[in-house]
Scaffold this active site. Sequence first.
Site, short mmCIF file in Angstrom:
data_model
loop_
_atom_site.label_atom_id
_atom_site.label_comp_id
_atom_site.label_asym_id
_atom_site.label_seq_id
_atom_site.Cartn_x
_atom_site.Cartn_y
_atom_site.Cartn_z
N GLY A 46 0.85 -1.19 0.00
CA GLY A 46 0.00 0.00 0.00
C GLY A 46 0.88 1.23 0.00
N GLN A 51 3.08 9.84 1.40
CA GLN A 51 4.35 9.11 1.32
C GLN A 51 5.17 9.47 0.09
OE1 GLN A 51 2.41 5.09 2.22
NE2 GLN A 51 4.40 4.95 3.21
N CYS A 88 6.26 0.05 7.48
CA CYS A 88 5.86 1.16 6.61
C CYS A 88 7.04 1.57 5.75
CB CYS A 88 5.41 2.33 7.49
SG CYS A 88 4.91 3.78 6.57
N LEU A 89 6.78 1.83 4.48
CA LEU A 89 7.84 2.25 3.56
C LEU A 89 8.48 3.57 4.02
CD1 LEU A 89 6.13 1.48 0.12
CD2 LEU A 89 7.80 0.08 1.34
N HIS A 130 -4.02 1.15 7.98
CA HIS A 130 -2.70 1.78 7.90
C HIS A 130 -2.70 2.92 6.87
CE1 HIS A 130 1.88 1.32 7.89
NE2 HIS A 130 1.66 2.11 6.86
N GLU A 131 -3.26 2.67 5.69
CA GLU A 131 -3.24 3.68 4.62
C GLU A 131 -4.20 4.84 4.92
OE1 GLU A 131 -0.80 3.50 2.71
OE2 GLU A 131 -0.33 1.40 3.15
N HIS A 134 -2.51 7.19 7.17
CA HIS A 134 -1.60 8.10 6.48
C HIS A 134 -2.34 9.35 6.01
CE1 HIS A 134 2.33 6.30 6.21
NE2 HIS A 134 1.89 5.16 5.73
ZN LIG Z 1 2.85 3.38 5.76
#
Ligand SMILES: [Zn+2]
Length: 162
Positions: A46, A51, A88-89, A130-131, A134
């Site tokens: 995701g 991000q 998380c990226l 999670h997304e 963000h």
């Molecule tokens: Zn993330």
Amino acid sequence: MAIRTITEYPEKVLATVGQLVTSFDEELVRLCDDMYETMYDAEGVGLAAPQIGLSLRLFVMDCEGIKLIAANPEIVGTEGEQSGQEGCLSVGKVPAVVIRPQKARLRAQNLKGEWFEREAEGYAARAFLHETDHCDGKLFIDHLPKLRRNMVIRRFQKEKKW
Ligand SMILES: [Zn+2]
């Protein structure tokens, strides 16, 4: 299509509530193409607009058979509880155990601006949550007790130096 640079903790945009998506046009289609390409390149499941440095309520995901684009996402229902690893990226994929609901119902707009709802369980529900976080300026580490949050941040900063 282009791979965008992934924004990392502690950049401000990650802690900022995203703006509503209001134009459902060609530009949004191109942006989502870039987000998918960036997500696949980073081997994520995701990716949300903050991000890649854009303060927008928008995410893409491809997780356990659920591939979708969500503009202006909201979680309209949750059920149960799960405890599992999450990363998380934007925090270098440093993993931590996060307690989340087992099921989540997402409401969002697609690329045409049409509202839809989708339900998921387990890891895919975790991705919805999670997304959507963000888009609200929240990171998964914000769900952790302070000590563990600091441990994840320290490990991420250490790995970044290499
Ligand atoms: Zn993330």
